[in-house]
Every structure is written in structure tokens, then in C-alpha cells.
Write a protein that holds these residues in place. Structure first.
Motif, PDB file in Angstrom:
ATOM      1  N   ILE A 102       0.869  -1.182   0.000  1.00  0.00           N
ATOM      2  CA  ILE A 102       0.000   0.000   0.000  1.00  0.00           C
ATOM      3  C   ILE A 102       0.902   1.227   0.000  1.00  0.00           C
ATOM      4  O   ILE A 102       1.665   1.451   0.953  1.00  0.00           O
ATOM      5  N   LYS A 103       0.844   2.006  -1.076  1.00  0.00           N
ATOM      6  CA  LYS A 103       1.691   3.189  -1.216  1.00  0.00           C
ATOM      7  C   LYS A 103       0.859   4.468  -1.142  1.00  0.00           C
ATOM      8  O   LYS A 103      -0.090   4.645  -1.903  1.00  0.00           O
ATOM      9  N   TYR A 104       1.217   5.345  -0.211  1.00  0.00           N
ATOM     10  CA  TYR A 104       0.699   6.710  -0.228  1.00  0.00           C
ATOM     11  C   TYR A 104       1.704   7.548  -1.019  1.00  0.00           C
ATOM     12  O   TYR A 104       2.884   7.604  -0.661  1.00  0.00           O
ATOM     13  N   LEU A 105       1.242   8.217  -2.075  1.00  0.00           N
ATOM     14  CA  LEU A 105       2.120   9.096  -2.837  1.00  0.00           C
ATOM     15  C   LEU A 105       2.040  10.517  -2.290  1.00  0.00           C
ATOM     16  O   LEU A 105       1.122  10.865  -1.547  1.00  0.00           O
ATOM     17  N   SER A 106       2.995  11.328  -2.671  1.00  0.00           N
ATOM     18  CA  SER A 106       3.058  12.705  -2.161  1.00  0.00           C
ATOM     19  C   SER A 106       1.795  13.480  -2.524  1.00  0.00           C
ATOM     20  O   SER A 106       1.241  13.303  -3.627  1.00  0.00           O
ATOM     21  N   PRO A 107       1.314  14.343  -1.615  1.00  0.00           N
ATOM     22  CA  PRO A 107       0.119  15.152  -1.906  1.00  0.00           C
ATOM     23  C   PRO A 107       0.322  16.023  -3.140  1.00  0.00           C
ATOM     24  O   PRO A 107       1.414  16.551  -3.377  1.00  0.00           O
ATOM     25  N   ILE A 108      -0.729  16.173  -3.922  1.00  0.00           N
ATOM     26  CA  ILE A 108      -0.709  17.000  -5.130  1.00  0.00           C
ATOM     27  C   ILE A 108      -1.586  18.215  -4.884  1.00  0.00           C
ATOM     28  O   ILE A 108      -2.799  18.091  -4.667  1.00  0.00           O
ATOM     29  N   SER A 109      -0.984  19.374  -4.875  1.00  0.00           N
ATOM     30  CA  SER A 109      -1.732  20.609  -4.605  1.00  0.00           C
ATOM     31  C   SER A 109      -2.720  20.907  -5.732  1.00  0.00           C
ATOM     32  O   SER A 109      -2.427  20.701  -6.917  1.00  0.00           O
ATOM     33  N   THR A 110      -3.906  21.383  -5.345  1.00  0.00           N
ATOM     34  CA  THR A 110      -4.931  21.765  -6.330  1.00  0.00           C
ATOM     35  C   THR A 110      -5.243  23.257  -6.258  1.00  0.00           C
ATOM     36  O   THR A 110      -6.229  23.708  -6.846  1.00  0.00           O
ATOM     37  N   ASP A 111      -4.428  24.006  -5.545  1.00  0.00           N
ATOM     38  CA  ASP A 111      -4.718  25.422  -5.313  1.00  0.00           C
ATOM     39  C   ASP A 111      -4.851  26.222  -6.610  1.00  0.00           C
ATOM     40  O   ASP A 111      -5.666  27.148  -6.691  1.00  0.00           O
ATOM     41  N   ASP A 112      -4.028  25.874  -7.618  1.00  0.00           N
ATOM     42  CA  ASP A 112      -4.048  26.651  -8.861  1.00  0.00           C
ATOM     43  C   ASP A 112      -4.728  25.912 -10.006  1.00  0.00           C
ATOM     44  O   ASP A 112      -4.590  26.282 -11.166  1.00  0.00           O
ATOM     45  N   TRP A 113      -5.493  24.882  -9.688  1.00  0.00           N
ATOM     46  CA  TRP A 113      -6.188  24.141 -10.739  1.00  0.00           C
ATOM     47  C   TRP A 113      -7.360  24.948 -11.285  1.00  0.00           C
ATOM     48  O   TRP A 113      -8.000  25.716 -10.554  1.00  0.00           O
ATOM     49  N   THR A 114      -7.636  24.764 -12.579  1.00  0.00           N
ATOM     50  CA  THR A 114      -8.736  25.474 -13.222  1.00  0.00           C
ATOM     51  C   THR A 114      -9.635  24.477 -13.958  1.00  0.00           C
ATOM     52  O   THR A 114      -9.189  23.405 -14.384  1.00  0.00           O
ATOM     53  N   ALA A 115     -10.907  24.848 -14.120  1.00  0.00           N
ATOM     54  CA  ALA A 115     -11.905  23.933 -14.668  1.00  0.00           C
ATOM     55  C   ALA A 115     -11.643  23.582 -16.130  1.00  0.00           C
ATOM     56  O   ALA A 115     -12.109  22.538 -16.608  1.00  0.00           O
ATOM     57  N   ASP A 116     -10.912  24.410 -16.845  1.00  0.00           N
ATOM     58  CA  ASP A 116     -10.681  24.140 -18.270  1.00  0.00           C
ATOM     59  C   ASP A 116      -9.586  23.094 -18.506  1.00  0.00           C
ATOM     60  O   ASP A 116      -9.322  22.725 -19.657  1.00  0.00           O
ATOM     61  N   LYS A 117      -8.961  22.595 -17.420  1.00  0.00           N
ATOM     62  CA  LYS A 117      -7.884  21.611 -17.575  1.00  0.00           C
ATOM     63  C   LYS A 117      -8.214  20.278 -16.897  1.00  0.00           C
ATOM     64  O   LYS A 117      -7.311  19.518 -16.540  1.00  0.00           O
ATOM     65  N   ILE A 118      -9.504  20.001 -16.731  1.00  0.00           N
ATOM     66  CA  ILE A 118      -9.905  18.778 -16.026  1.00  0.00           C
ATOM     67  C   ILE A 118      -9.327  17.530 -16.693  1.00  0.00           C
ATOM     68  O   ILE A 118      -8.787  16.635 -16.026  1.00  0.00           O
ATOM     69  N   ASP A 119      -9.424  17.445 -18.020  1.00  0.00           N
ATOM     70  CA  ASP A 119      -8.908  16.268 -18.728  1.00  0.00           C
ATOM     71  C   ASP A 119      -7.400  16.121 -18.532  1.00  0.00           C
ATOM     72  O   ASP A 119      -6.882  14.995 -18.415  1.00  0.00           O
ATOM     73  N   GLU A 120      -6.713  17.227 -18.482  1.00  0.00           N
ATOM     74  CA  GLU A 120      -5.260  17.198 -18.271  1.00  0.00           C
ATOM     75  C   GLU A 120      -4.921  16.650 -16.884  1.00  0.00           C
ATOM     76  O   GLU A 120      -3.994  15.833 -16.734  1.00  0.00           O
ATOM     77  N   TYR A 121      -5.666  17.057 -15.864  1.00  0.00           N
ATOM     78  CA  TYR A 121      -5.418  16.572 -14.508  1.00  0.00           C
ATOM     79  C   TYR A 121      -5.704  15.065 -14.404  1.00  0.00           C
ATOM     80  O   TYR A 121      -4.965  14.327 -13.732  1.00  0.00           O
ATOM     81  N   ILE A 122      -6.761  14.625 -15.069  1.00  0.00           N
ATOM     82  CA  ILE A 122      -7.095  13.196 -15.041  1.00  0.00           C
ATOM     83  C   ILE A 122      -5.982  12.375 -15.688  1.00  0.00           C
ATOM     84  O   ILE A 122      -5.577  11.330 -15.166  1.00  0.00           O
TER      85      ILE A 122
END
Length: 306
Positions: free
Chosen positions: A257-277
């Protein structure tokens, strides 16, 4: 073997949230010792497909079911007492998960190696691949207190677990109705922000039939955009071999069971949803073995190696 990071998490989980009396860890250890001794008496020198191995698997599953009945009954009574206090029911639902999930893993007998448990100590959206019926047990065990799950509305019909899930004030969505599902996600995000909770979700939306990673749904990205919580990926390795979908056979396969490093979402925008996925899906592919990668990617990797 569980590492020191996971041990520190378990030491801080209290039974019924009191300053005195037995701890959840202490109560579970007593049951673990007794159950473990009884199961070890049944261990015989047989090959994996022999009758003795199948018998032991059946005994383990029945023991899990009986143990879950006992812990579920205990916490159902606790939840009924706590009906006027929704947040306390969430916390007690987590304590139930810590005790029951750890007991289930102990009974099933799978050696567990935990990596990166220090990343489970802060509020986040925890996501996990879903390759086996067994996955729910380590998730219950290791999810921090103050975390709610999001499941399909039909979870209420799951014997024992479903009813307690609802009593514990966890969240449900109607996946058959896209409009209602979107509204449910908005309400979930508001509740998480208002009550300062964490979330746990399977981004594939369903369990994989062969253990290989499925495409990710977009719901958890929308939750991240609305809550601005970091995303902590949890990578489950080996559970698909330990307990296959549609099977009643459990194998003592080692799990990681691996916990990976947290990924900040503070600067995420709705137009890049597919990119984040794509980014998060690729991250899982990177950390999973070939046997759990999407088939095309696994074949591509093997071709490169040869």
C-alpha cells in the motif's frame, strides 16, 4: 509487515474518543491474537490449489463475516446513541473502520507493506485504485479520522456494511441520474469544507474485473476544484491476486500500500480537467506493476523491455 508510519497512525486512534479506557488498537489486538492463534492451528503444508488451502480460505472468510457482524452490531448501537451528532458519527465510523479493517486484514493473513503513511496525516482527497473486493479493508483501516466516503446510493443494500455506512453519515450519489449526481457532489464539497473533513474515493468508479487500472471518472476532480484540498493517491498492489472479483477464494498474497506525495490543487482550473485526469492516471500507471496496468500500456512496456 506494517511499517512504523502506519503504527504511529494507529496509536493515535481512540476508542469512543475518550481519554481513558481501552483503545481501538488495544481492543483489536486482543481479538487479533485470539483469532490469529485459532487460524494458525489450521495452517497445513498444502499447495495453493489443494483442498487444505481451500478449506483455510473458507474458514477465513466465515471468520471475517462473523467478526464484521460483531463489530458492526457494536458500532450500530454507538451510532444510534449519536444520532443527534452527525460529525461524531463520522468519527466513530472511522474508528469502526480502523478496528474492523485491521481485524479483517489480520484474519485474511496477507502480509502488508505500507509506504508513505506520513502523507495520511493531513486533510486531503484520498483516491485509490479498485482491483479487488479486499480493497475496502485496508482503506477502512488506514483512512484517517475525519474522513467521509462517497459511494453509489445502492450501498445501503449491502448487508451489514451498507447500513452502517449510512448511519456513519457518509455520502451517497445517484449515478443513474447525472443531474442528481452533480448536485450531490456539490453538496458533498460544501459539507467537506464546512466540517473540515477529508474524502476517500475510487476514481475508476467501479471495481476492475481483472485488476488492471480502468479510466478515471471526473467527479473527484470537480470535488478538488470546489474544496481545494490536495489529492493523495493511494496505490494498492497485489489485492487483485489475493481476492479476485467474483471469487470466494482468498490467497495470502503479499500486499503493498503506497501513499504518494500530496498534489496541490490550489491553482487548478476547470478548463484543464482532462489534463489533470491524464496526469493522475499516468501517475498510477507509473507506480503499478505490469499485471495491474491497462493492457495496452503493459504490452507496450513489455515490448520495450524485450
Amino acid at each position: 509487515m506494517e511499517n512504523s508510519g502506519s503504527s504511529s497512525i494507529l496509536r493515535n486512534r481512540s476508542f469512543l474518543n475518550t481519554s481513558s479506557g481501552p483503545t481501538a488498537e488495544g481492543a483489536s489486538k486482543i481479538l487479533e491474537k485470539d483469532v490469529g492463534q485459532k487460524l494458525r492451528r489450521l495452517e497445513v503444508d498444502v499447495n495453493e490449489d489443494g483442498f487444505g488451502s481451500k478449506l483455510i480460505s473458507c474458514v477465513r472468510i466465515v471468520t471475517c463475516f462473523v467478526t464484521m457482524m460483531v463489530t458492526t452490531l457494536i458500532w450500530a448501537l454507538i451510532m444510534l446513541v449519536l444520532l443527534p451528532w452527525p460529525y461524531e458519527r463520522i468519527r466513530q465510523g472511522n474508528v469502526y473502520g480502523h478496528v474492523t479493517g485491521r481485524l479483517m486484514m489480520r484474519i485474511l493473513g496477507n502480509p502488508v507493506q505500507i509506504e508513505g503513511a506520513e502523507f495520511a496525516n493531513k486533510r486531503a482527497i484520498f483516491i485509490s485504485n479498485h482491483a479487488s473486493p479486499l480493497d475496502i479493508f485496508p482503506i477502512m483501516w488506514l483512512t484517517p479520522t475525519g474522513t467521509v466516503g462517497i459511494a453509489k446510493k445502492e450501498v445501503i443494500w449491502y448487508p451489514l456494511f451498507g447500513q452502517l455506512y449510512v448511519l456513519a453519515n457518509h455520502l451517497r450519489i445517484d449515478r443513474s441520474n447525472p443531474t442528481a449526481a452533480i448536485e450531490s457532489l456539490k453538496e458533498a464539497a460544501q459539507a467537506v469544507v464546512r466540517k473540515k473533513l477529508s474524502l476517500i474515493i475510487f476514481p475508476e468508479g467501479t471495481r476492475s474485473a481483472d485488476g488492471r487500472l480502468l479510466p478515471f471518472k471526473k467527479g473527484f476532480i470537480h470535488l478538488a476544484l470546489q474544496t481545494r484540498l490536495p489529492i493523495v493517491p493511494i496505490v494498492l498492489i497485489g489485492t487483485h491476486r489475493a481476492w479476485r472479483k467474483g471469487s470466494l477464494r482468498v490467497r495470502p498474497t503479499p500486499l503493498t500500500i503506497k501513499y504518494l506525495s500530496p498534489i496541490s490543487t490550489d491553482d487548478w482550473t476547470a478548463d484543464k480537467i482532462d489534463e489533470y485526469i491524464r496526469m493522475l492516471h499516468d501517475l498510477y500507471v507509473q507506480h503499478l506493476p505490469d499485471s495491474q496496468r491497462p493492457l495496452a500500456l503493459a504490452e507496450s512496456t513489455n515490448g520495450t523491455k524485450s
